[in-house]
Design a protein around this motif. Structure first.
Motif, PDB file in Angstrom:
ATOM      1  N   THR A 126       2.539 -15.539  -1.801  1.00 56.52           N
ATOM      2  CA  THR A 126       2.021 -15.773  -2.974  1.00 56.52           C
ATOM      3  C   THR A 126       0.491 -15.299  -3.336  1.00 56.52           C
ATOM      4  N   ASN A 127       0.025 -14.587  -2.054  1.00 54.95           N
ATOM      5  CA  ASN A 127      -1.480 -14.145  -1.839  1.00 54.95           C
ATOM      6  C   ASN A 127      -1.500 -12.572  -2.456  1.00 54.95           C
ATOM      7  N   LYS A 128      -0.220 -11.987  -2.569  1.00 54.61           N
ATOM      8  CA  LYS A 128      -0.314 -10.712  -3.037  1.00 54.61           C
ATOM      9  C   LYS A 128      -0.603 -10.545  -4.572  1.00 54.61           C
ATOM     10  N   ILE A 129      -0.917  -9.291  -4.791  1.00 52.65           N
ATOM     11  CA  ILE A 129      -1.209  -8.952  -5.920  1.00 52.65           C
ATOM     12  C   ILE A 129      -0.304  -9.067  -7.139  1.00 52.65           C
ATOM     13  N   MET A 130      -0.274  -9.834  -8.245  1.00 53.04           N
ATOM     14  CA  MET A 130       0.436  -9.932  -9.361  1.00 53.04           C
ATOM     15  C   MET A 130       0.181  -8.803 -10.244  1.00 53.04           C
ATOM     16  N   HIS A 131      -1.127  -8.506 -10.504  1.00 50.12           N
ATOM     17  CA  HIS A 131      -1.611  -7.598 -11.521  1.00 50.12           C
ATOM     18  C   HIS A 131      -2.940  -7.155 -11.234  1.00 50.12           C
ATOM     19  N   ALA A 132      -3.337  -5.958 -11.337  1.00 55.57           N
ATOM     20  CA  ALA A 132      -4.810  -5.473 -11.092  1.00 55.57           C
ATOM     21  C   ALA A 132      -4.989  -4.371 -12.003  1.00 55.57           C
ATOM     22  N   SER A 133      -6.423  -4.062 -12.418  1.00 58.74           N
ATOM     23  CA  SER A 133      -6.649  -3.038 -13.239  1.00 58.74           C
ATOM     24  C   SER A 133      -7.891  -2.444 -12.519  1.00 58.74           C
ATOM     25  N   MET A 134      -7.884  -0.981 -12.510  1.00 57.42           N
ATOM     26  CA  MET A 134      -8.980  -0.436 -11.994  1.00 57.42           C
ATOM     27  C   MET A 134      -9.255   0.634 -12.824  1.00 57.42           C
ATOM     28  N   ARG A 135     -10.719   0.961 -12.690  1.00 61.79           N
ATOM     29  CA  ARG A 135     -11.051   2.195 -13.637  1.00 61.79           C
ATOM     30  C   ARG A 135     -11.403   3.350 -12.652  1.00 61.79           C
ATOM     31  N   ILE A 136     -11.075   4.569 -12.974  1.00 60.29           N
ATOM     32  CA  ILE A 136     -11.212   5.822 -12.126  1.00 60.29           C
ATOM     33  C   ILE A 136     -11.708   6.572 -13.212  1.00 60.29           C
ATOM     34  N   GLY A 137     -13.075   6.799 -13.093  1.00 59.43           N
ATOM     35  CA  GLY A 137     -13.812   7.507 -14.197  1.00 59.43           C
ATOM     36  C   GLY A 137     -13.414   7.038 -15.554  1.00 59.43           C
ATOM     37  N   ASP A 138     -13.074   7.620 -16.475  1.00 59.97           N
ATOM     38  CA  ASP A 138     -12.596   7.470 -18.007  1.00 59.97           C
ATOM     39  C   ASP A 138     -11.141   6.593 -17.765  1.00 59.97           C
ATOM     40  N   ALA A 139     -10.290   6.701 -16.866  1.00 59.09           N
ATOM     41  CA  ALA A 139      -9.189   6.310 -17.009  1.00 59.09           C
ATOM     42  C   ALA A 139      -8.809   4.645 -16.393  1.00 59.09           C
ATOM     43  N   GLN A 140      -7.898   4.049 -17.133  1.00 58.84           N
ATOM     44  CA  GLN A 140      -7.597   2.726 -16.476  1.00 58.84           C
ATOM     45  C   GLN A 140      -6.141   2.962 -15.926  1.00 58.84           C
ATOM     46  N   VAL A 141      -5.935   2.484 -14.707  1.00 57.42           N
ATOM     47  CA  VAL A 141      -4.741   2.413 -13.852  1.00 57.42           C
ATOM     48  C   VAL A 141      -4.471   0.979 -13.579  1.00 57.42           C
ATOM     49  N   MET A 142      -3.356   0.655 -13.884  1.00 54.88           N
ATOM     50  CA  MET A 142      -3.025  -0.738 -13.552  1.00 54.88           C
ATOM     51  C   MET A 142      -1.831  -0.758 -12.401  1.00 54.88           C
ATOM     52  N   CYS A 143      -1.887  -1.769 -11.740  1.00 53.68           N
ATOM     53  CA  CYS A 143      -1.013  -1.920 -10.263  1.00 53.68           C
ATOM     54  C   CYS A 143      -0.916  -3.209  -9.853  1.00 53.68           C
ATOM     55  N   SER A 144       0.281  -3.383  -9.109  1.00 50.82           N
ATOM     56  CA  SER A 144       0.562  -4.468  -8.491  1.00 50.82           C
ATOM     57  C   SER A 144       1.373  -4.469  -7.355  1.00 50.82           C
ATOM     58  N   ASP A 145       1.717  -5.414  -6.453  1.00 50.01           N
ATOM     59  CA  ASP A 145       2.482  -5.442  -5.246  1.00 50.01           C
ATOM     60  C   ASP A 145       4.159  -5.382  -5.937  1.00 50.01           C
ATOM     61  N   GLY A 146       4.153  -5.750  -7.225  1.00 52.69           N
ATOM     62  CA  GLY A 146       5.640  -5.828  -7.573  1.00 52.69           C
ATOM     63  C   GLY A 146       6.423  -6.951  -6.880  1.00 52.69           C
ATOM     64  N   MET A 147       7.531  -6.754  -6.574  1.00 52.93           N
ATOM     65  CA  MET A 147       8.362  -7.868  -5.961  1.00 52.93           C
ATOM     66  C   MET A 147       8.554  -7.566  -4.420  1.00 52.93           C
ATOM     67  N   GLU A 148       7.938  -6.470  -3.905  1.00 52.04           N
ATOM     68  CA  GLU A 148       8.308  -6.068  -2.666  1.00 52.04           C
ATOM     69  C   GLU A 148       9.654  -5.961  -2.103  1.00 52.04           C
ATOM     70  N   HIS A 149      10.351  -5.492  -2.947  1.00 56.19           N
ATOM     71  CA  HIS A 149      11.848  -5.168  -2.643  1.00 56.19           C
ATOM     72  C   HIS A 149      12.108  -3.942  -1.797  1.00 56.19           C
ATOM     73  N   ASP A 150      11.471  -2.758  -1.935  1.00 59.47           N
ATOM     74  CA  ASP A 150      11.698  -1.751  -1.381  1.00 59.47           C
ATOM     75  C   ASP A 150      10.337  -0.924  -1.158  1.00 59.47           C
ATOM     76  N   LYS A 151      10.434   0.183  -0.218  1.00 59.86           N
ATOM     77  CA  LYS A 151       9.085   0.856  -0.016  1.00 59.86           C
ATOM     78  C   LYS A 151       8.977   1.773  -1.378  1.00 59.86           C
ATOM     79  N   PRO A 152       7.788   1.797  -1.862  1.00 54.78           N
ATOM     80  CA  PRO A 152       7.415   2.465  -2.893  1.00 54.78           C
ATOM     81  C   PRO A 152       7.793   3.805  -2.834  1.00 54.78           C
TER      82      PRO A 152
END
Length: 138
Positions: free
Chosen positions: A50-76
């Motif tokens: 439960t220490n894994k990331i549920m949701h994150a948002s990062m800004r790279i330049g002018d763009a927003q990229v969202m990300c998560s660990d997801g449910m860790e079922h398979d390799k991305p």
């Protein structure tokens, strides 16, 4: 209308955030771990860690990229798309490309093309494909 990329790193999200901070100067604007979910009872599919990331948002330049660990079922499996990183100079392109290529896989070496003074394609160490480009003269 806005389209924003949302990347699932299946257990490596925090590592990816640190990597993008270091290589691209990403700014993490928000990050929530699964254990911080205020409605945890409504999320029966919590990962084991439960220490894994549920949701994150990062800004790279002018763009927003969202990300998560997801449910860790398979390799991305980042297939069928690339993130296009537009930079102002050839030196910036080389720096970003080389940083993303570290432990990654070069798909097209960076160099001059008919449409850009500097363009290359690389999959970073997480498998995310990046097209690094300096805009050409039109």
């Amino acid at each position: 209308m806005t389209i924003q990329p949302y990347l699932f790193f299946n257990g490596r999200c925090e590592e990816a955030l640190e990597f993008y901070k270091k290589t691209l100067g990403a700014n993490v604007e928000m990050m929530m771990r699964f254990k911080e979910n205020p409605d945890a009872g409504a999320a029966p599919m919590m990962p084991k860690d439960t220490n894994k990331i549920m949701h994150a948002s990062m800004r790279i330049g002018d763009a927003q990229v969202m990300c998560s660990d997801g449910m860790e079922h398979d390799k991305p499996n980042f297939q069928g798309f690339s993130l296009s990183l537009t930079v102002a100079s050839e030196a910036e392109a080389d720096k970003a490309f080389n940083a993303l290529a570290k432990e990654g896989q070069i798909q097209m070496p960076i160099g001059k093309t008919f449409f850009s003074p500097r363009f290359g394609v690389v999959a970073d160490k997480f498998g995310v494909s990046w097209m690094v480009i300096v805009p050409g003269e039109m």
